[in-house]
Write an enzyme that holds these catalytic residues in place. Structure first.
Site, short mmCIF file in Angstrom:
data_model
loop_
_atom_site.label_atom_id
_atom_site.label_comp_id
_atom_site.label_asym_id
_atom_site.label_seq_id
_atom_site.Cartn_x
_atom_site.Cartn_y
_atom_site.Cartn_z
N CYS A 116 -150.50 44.16 -72.85
CA CYS A 116 -150.14 44.76 -71.57
C CYS A 116 -148.85 44.15 -71.03
O CYS A 116 -147.94 44.87 -70.59
CB CYS A 116 -151.27 44.59 -70.57
SG CYS A 116 -151.01 45.46 -69.01
N CYS A 117 -148.73 42.83 -71.09
CA CYS A 117 -147.51 42.16 -70.64
C CYS A 117 -146.31 42.55 -71.50
O CYS A 117 -145.20 42.71 -71.00
CB CYS A 117 -147.69 40.65 -70.66
SG CYS A 117 -148.72 39.99 -69.33
N CYS A 200 -154.69 41.16 -62.68
CA CYS A 200 -154.76 39.85 -63.34
C CYS A 200 -154.48 38.70 -62.38
O CYS A 200 -154.19 37.58 -62.81
CB CYS A 200 -153.77 39.82 -64.50
SG CYS A 200 -154.12 41.04 -65.79
N CYS A 223 -146.59 35.16 -68.78
CA CYS A 223 -146.60 36.61 -68.97
C CYS A 223 -145.93 37.04 -70.25
O CYS A 223 -146.06 38.19 -70.68
CB CYS A 223 -145.94 37.31 -67.78
SG CYS A 223 -144.21 36.84 -67.55
#
Length: 239
Positions: A116-117, A200, A223
């Site tokens: 996702c990051c 998050c 991240c």
């Protein structure tokens, strides 16, 4: 001059310099080249943004809107930009095609936070930084163990990364904000001393590390927007 040597020389030159001097030099150093600042407009971001505004309000500032940020962060970005008079804030979002292919339901963070990051931060930032030779960050040594040896200048995937606040602690940040009467991120007062994406980030209890609310109950601490040899750095609490 090789970038590693350039970074080492600038670290020697500025070993006793204050943050404003480091930043001013970085923005005006012909050997460093074109510089942008990358800002999350998070809990402490306004300090460096204020310094940038005092030097050159037209400095490019890259803001990554992951499309999963708190509404308060999006509003804070607008408010701080206006208050400081910043004239070149570039709002970067993930590739629409990539999101539709890799995270159409917006739930990728539940299955794979790194992926996702990568989708929402690393790749968009890499694209946004292409025109620049260097970038400024607000990272500080005190923030976690992996940043304990953070230099003021470092070579980072073919660019120079500048960390003017590397040796600042929480008290320096607090004093600077109070001295200049800078606006605080509204979520700080609600128990969020470190603010990232909404899914998050959780509140932090008294006595916890300020970054404890980031990716809680996982080994993830960063991240992934930092690079070594062209690859994302992924650091875990066990590292």
């Amino acid at each position: 001059m090789p970038l590693k040597e350039l970074a080492e020389r600038r670290n020697m030159l500025h070993r006793d310099s204050d943050a404003e001097t480091v930043l001013r030099h970085a923005l005006n150093d012909p050997l460093i080249g074109q510089v942008a600042m990358v800002s999350s407009f998070g809990a402490e971001s306004v300090v460096l943004l204020h310094m940038i505004a005092q030097i050159d309000k037209a400095t490019p500032v890259i803001f990554l809107d992951t499309e999963m940020l708190f509404p308060e962060t999006l509003q804070y970005q607008k408010d701080v930009t206006a208050e400081l008079g910043l004239t070149d804030v570039r709002i970067i979002t993930p590739s629409r095609d990539a999101v539709l292919t890799e995270d159409v339901d917006g739930l990728l963070h539940q299955a794979d936070t790194d992926a996702c990051c990568d989708l929402r931060k690393t790749r968009p930032l890499a694209e946004a930084l292409k025109p620049f030779d260097a970038w400024v960050t607000g990272r500080k040594r005190y923030q976690n163990g992996q940043r304990a040896a953070l230099p003021l200048f470092e070579k980072d995937d073919g660019k120079i990364k500048v960390n003017p606040l590397a040796n600042w602690g929480p008290e320096e940040v607090k004093t600077y904000m109070e001295t200049h009467n800078l606006p605080r991120h509204p979520l700080v007062a609600q128990g969020y001393p470190s603010i990232g994406c909404m899914p998050c980030t959780t509140r932090v209890s008294a006595g916890e590390d300020p970054r404890a609310g980031r990716w809680r109950d996982s080994d993830k601490e960063e991240c992934g927007i930092h690079f070594e040899n062209g690859k994302m750095v992924r650091t875990g609490k066990a590292a």
